[in-house]
Design an enzyme around this catalytic site. Structure first.
Site, PDB file in Angstrom:
ATOM      1  N   ASN A 255       0.848  -1.186   0.000  1.00 29.75           N
ATOM      2  CA  ASN A 255       0.000   0.000   0.000  1.00 29.75           C
ATOM      3  C   ASN A 255       0.882   1.235   0.000  1.00 29.75           C
ATOM      4  O   ASN A 255       1.996   1.210   0.519  1.00 29.75           O
ATOM      5  CB  ASN A 255      -0.903   0.033   1.244  1.00 29.75           C
ATOM      6  CG  ASN A 255      -2.120  -0.855   1.103  1.00 29.75           C
ATOM      7  OD1 ASN A 255      -2.248  -1.588   0.139  1.00 29.75           O
ATOM      8  ND2 ASN A 255      -3.015  -0.785   2.073  1.00 29.75           N
TER       9      ASN A 255
ATOM     10  N   ASP B 117      -4.736  -5.261   2.444  1.00 32.91           N
ATOM     11  CA  ASP B 117      -5.944  -6.031   2.750  1.00 32.91           C
ATOM     12  C   ASP B 117      -5.825  -7.489   2.299  1.00 32.91           C
ATOM     13  O   ASP B 117      -6.456  -8.369   2.866  1.00 32.91           O
ATOM     14  CB  ASP B 117      -7.158  -5.397   2.074  1.00 32.91           C
ATOM     15  CG  ASP B 117      -7.465  -4.017   2.642  1.00 32.91           C
ATOM     16  OD1 ASP B 117      -7.346  -3.837   3.863  1.00 32.91           O
ATOM     17  OD2 ASP B 117      -7.804  -3.123   1.846  1.00 32.91           O
TER      18      ASP B 117
ATOM     19  N   LYS C  33      12.197 -16.700  -8.362  1.00 33.14           N
ATOM     20  CA  LYS C  33      11.622 -15.650  -9.187  1.00 33.14           C
ATOM     21  C   LYS C  33      10.758 -16.234 -10.304  1.00 33.14           C
ATOM     22  O   LYS C  33      11.183 -17.125 -11.029  1.00 33.14           O
ATOM     23  CB  LYS C  33      12.743 -14.799  -9.796  1.00 33.14           C
ATOM     24  CG  LYS C  33      12.237 -13.686 -10.697  1.00 33.14           C
ATOM     25  CD  LYS C  33      13.391 -12.915 -11.314  1.00 33.14           C
ATOM     26  CE  LYS C  33      12.866 -11.887 -12.310  1.00 33.14           C
ATOM     27  NZ  LYS C  33      13.958 -11.136 -12.955  1.00 33.14           N
TER      28      LYS C  33
ATOM     29  N   PHE D  25      -7.105   5.116  11.487  1.00 34.97           N
ATOM     30  CA  PHE D  25      -7.006   6.102  10.414  1.00 34.97           C
ATOM     31  C   PHE D  25      -7.842   5.644   9.230  1.00 34.97           C
ATOM     32  O   PHE D  25      -7.937   4.447   8.949  1.00 34.97           O
ATOM     33  CB  PHE D  25      -5.551   6.287   9.976  1.00 34.97           C
ATOM     34  CG  PHE D  25      -4.807   7.327  10.766  1.00 34.97           C
ATOM     35  CD1 PHE D  25      -4.479   8.545  10.199  1.00 34.97           C
ATOM     36  CD2 PHE D  25      -4.464   7.092  12.090  1.00 34.97           C
ATOM     37  CE1 PHE D  25      -3.808   9.511  10.919  1.00 34.97           C
ATOM     38  CE2 PHE D  25      -3.781   8.045  12.823  1.00 34.97           C
ATOM     39  CZ  PHE D  25      -3.455   9.268  12.243  1.00 34.97           C
TER      40      PHE D  25
ATOM     41  N   LYS E 219     -16.289   2.994   9.579  1.00 28.27           N
ATOM     42  CA  LYS E 219     -15.106   2.249   9.999  1.00 28.27           C
ATOM     43  C   LYS E 219     -14.926   2.317  11.508  1.00 28.27           C
ATOM     44  O   LYS E 219     -14.591   1.315  12.156  1.00 28.27           O
ATOM     45  CB  LYS E 219     -13.871   2.814   9.293  1.00 28.27           C
ATOM     46  CG  LYS E 219     -12.585   2.060   9.577  1.00 28.27           C
ATOM     47  CD  LYS E 219     -11.442   2.601   8.727  1.00 28.27           C
ATOM     48  CE  LYS E 219     -10.165   1.804   8.936  1.00 28.27           C
ATOM     49  NZ  LYS E 219      -9.059   2.308   8.073  1.00 28.27           N
TER      50      LYS E 219
ATOM     51  N   LYS F 204     -15.091  -1.195  13.627  1.00 31.90           N
ATOM     52  CA  LYS F 204     -13.830  -1.653  14.198  1.00 31.90           C
ATOM     53  C   LYS F 204     -13.660  -1.248  15.662  1.00 31.90           C
ATOM     54  O   LYS F 204     -12.610  -1.453  16.255  1.00 31.90           O
ATOM     55  CB  LYS F 204     -12.668  -1.153  13.348  1.00 31.90           C
ATOM     56  CG  LYS F 204     -12.817  -1.610  11.890  1.00 31.90           C
ATOM     57  CD  LYS F 204     -11.571  -1.472  11.070  1.00 31.90           C
ATOM     58  CE  LYS F 204     -11.801  -2.005   9.661  1.00 31.90           C
ATOM     59  NZ  LYS F 204     -10.588  -2.012   8.832  1.00 31.90           N
TER      60      LYS F 204
END
Length: 411
Positions: A220, A289, A299, A333, A347, A351
């Site tokens: 992220n 997430d 690889k 946040f 949220k 939560k």
């Protein structure tokens, strides 16, 4: 808030120098006493007479043009300033500031002043992204220079990208917020440094990394700056701080216990080890997430024109902590791009947070990687406080003061 404040405004040689006229006008309208220092290059874009007329003060550009025999001009300006603001700040003046050069009136004054310094960079997008410029800006921020990030858009050179001088109205807002914070501290509204003494604060920061193979991962967007500012503010308020950090763009603050992690699971396990003894937990990290269902030990090689990657859901750290909460004060946040209040309050409820800090990361100058932010803080009853554009350090300090006051009231 700006009434009577003495602001030394440095104007340097970029096309955005023309905005200095509007900036001067807005500051003077707010009651500020503005004293302008121009570089020789700045005078190629805007005249001394224009800024002198708008500020009603002499404009300086020559270190050796001493107009008042009783003082040394650059020292007098350096001493009198409540704030030194450089807008626009070119790559050249940023380099001079970073390396302590003093070869003209502005750089000499900057080196002599003990007042707070705030800069608003403006330049071509490639110049702004150049490693040398980024390094110089990080040096200045580490020394305490306040930074007003440039916005993105059409640049005078024809490029589209980050580098536009922030609009004068926004710069004035940031300056007002700076003085409001100082005034609050002066009146004792920001509370003493012992406000969190004896408290254990856990802060998460940065982005998590979910491996695909040894050289690839998903993550992220997060610089870690907001989480680091919160950790530093908690430390300064007397708390014992544990900082759980993922991938970041800057160095963590000193004198805090740092735990480095990669994945969401790593972060959850690190936070869980300190959860039981924590008084305040601030989840400022950008946690992925989802993670790849399969992690390849070697690889992956390119095959065909498309690639399908199956993802599975990660543990929701904030929601899990909310369900486990007993005495802890939990702050989350919400970085959103639209319907910010709706998503943030949903949220918070889902939560089980005590506070949620919401910001619109689509707004210029307050998104990922910026040194400033603008947030709305909510509790279950609604809006607690709106903080306009200010440094992330100031936002962190105010957030922890609110948390400390609520803990004290609850106890």
């Amino acid at each position: 808030m700006l009434n009577g404040k003495k602001i030394v405004l440095g104007v340097t040689g970029g096309i955005a120098a023309y905005k200095a006229a509007t900036l001067c006008s807005r500051l003077v309208q707010k009651g500020a006493d503005v004293h302008v220092i121009m570089t020789d290059s700045a005078k190629q874009f805007i005249t001394e007479l224009t800024l002198q007329t708008l500020t009603r003060n002499v404009v300086y550009s020559d270190t050796f043009d001493e107009r008042e025999p009783s003082v040394v001009s650059h020292i007098h300006l350096a001493d009198m300033a409540d704030l030194v603001l450089v807008a626009p700040a070119t790559a050249n003046v940023i380099a001079k500031m970073a390396h302590g050069m003093a070869d003209d009136m502005l750089s000499t004054t900057l080196l002599a002043t003990t007042a707070p310094v705030m800069i608003a960079p403006a330049m071509n997008v490639h110049m702004y992204d150049h490693p040398a410029v980024q390094h110089n800006m990080r040096l200045l921020v580490d020394r305490g220079t306040l930074m007003i990030e440039p916005s993105e858009g059409q640049l005078a050179c024809g490029y589209v990208g980050k580098g536009r001088l922030e609009e004068p109205e926004t710069i004035v807002e940031v300056v007002e917020q700076f003085f409001e914070s100082k005034e609050a501290a002066k009146q004792g509204l920001n509370q003493p440094v012992s406000l969190l003494k004896g408290k254990k604060v856990v802060v998460t920061a940065g982005g998590t990394i979910e491996r695909i193979d040894p050289v690839r991962y998903i993550t992220n967007d997060s610089s870690g700056k907001m989480g680091f500012a919160i950790a530093a503010a908690a430390r300064d308020l007397g708390a014992e701080v544990t900082l759980v950090m993922g991938s970041t763009q800057v160095q963590p603050p000193a004198n805090v216990d740092v735990i480095r992690v990669q994945s969401a699971q790593d972060m959850y396990e690190a936070v869980s080890r300190h959860w039981g003894h924590a008084d305040i937990v601030v989840k400022a990290a950008a946690v992925a997430d989802y993670r790849p269902k399969e992690v390849f030990e070697e690889k992956m090689k390119k095959k065909g024109d498309t690639l399908s990657l199956e993802l599975v859901k990660n543990i929701d750290i904030l929601e899990t902590l909310g369900k486990q909460k007993s005495h802890q004060f939990l702050i989350g946040f919400a970085a959103e791009t639209h319907s910010v209040e709706m998503y943030a309050r949903e949220k918070l409820e889902r939560k089980n947070c005590d506070l949620i800090v919401a910001n619109d990361v689509a707004r210029p100058g307050i998104g990922f990687g910026a040194d400033t932010n603008a947030v709305h803080i909510y509790d279950r009853k609604g809006l607690v406080e709106e903080l306009q554009v200010m440094s992330k350090e100031d936002i962190a300090h105010r957030l922890l003061v609110i948390a400390a006051e609520r803990i004290a009231g609850r106890n």
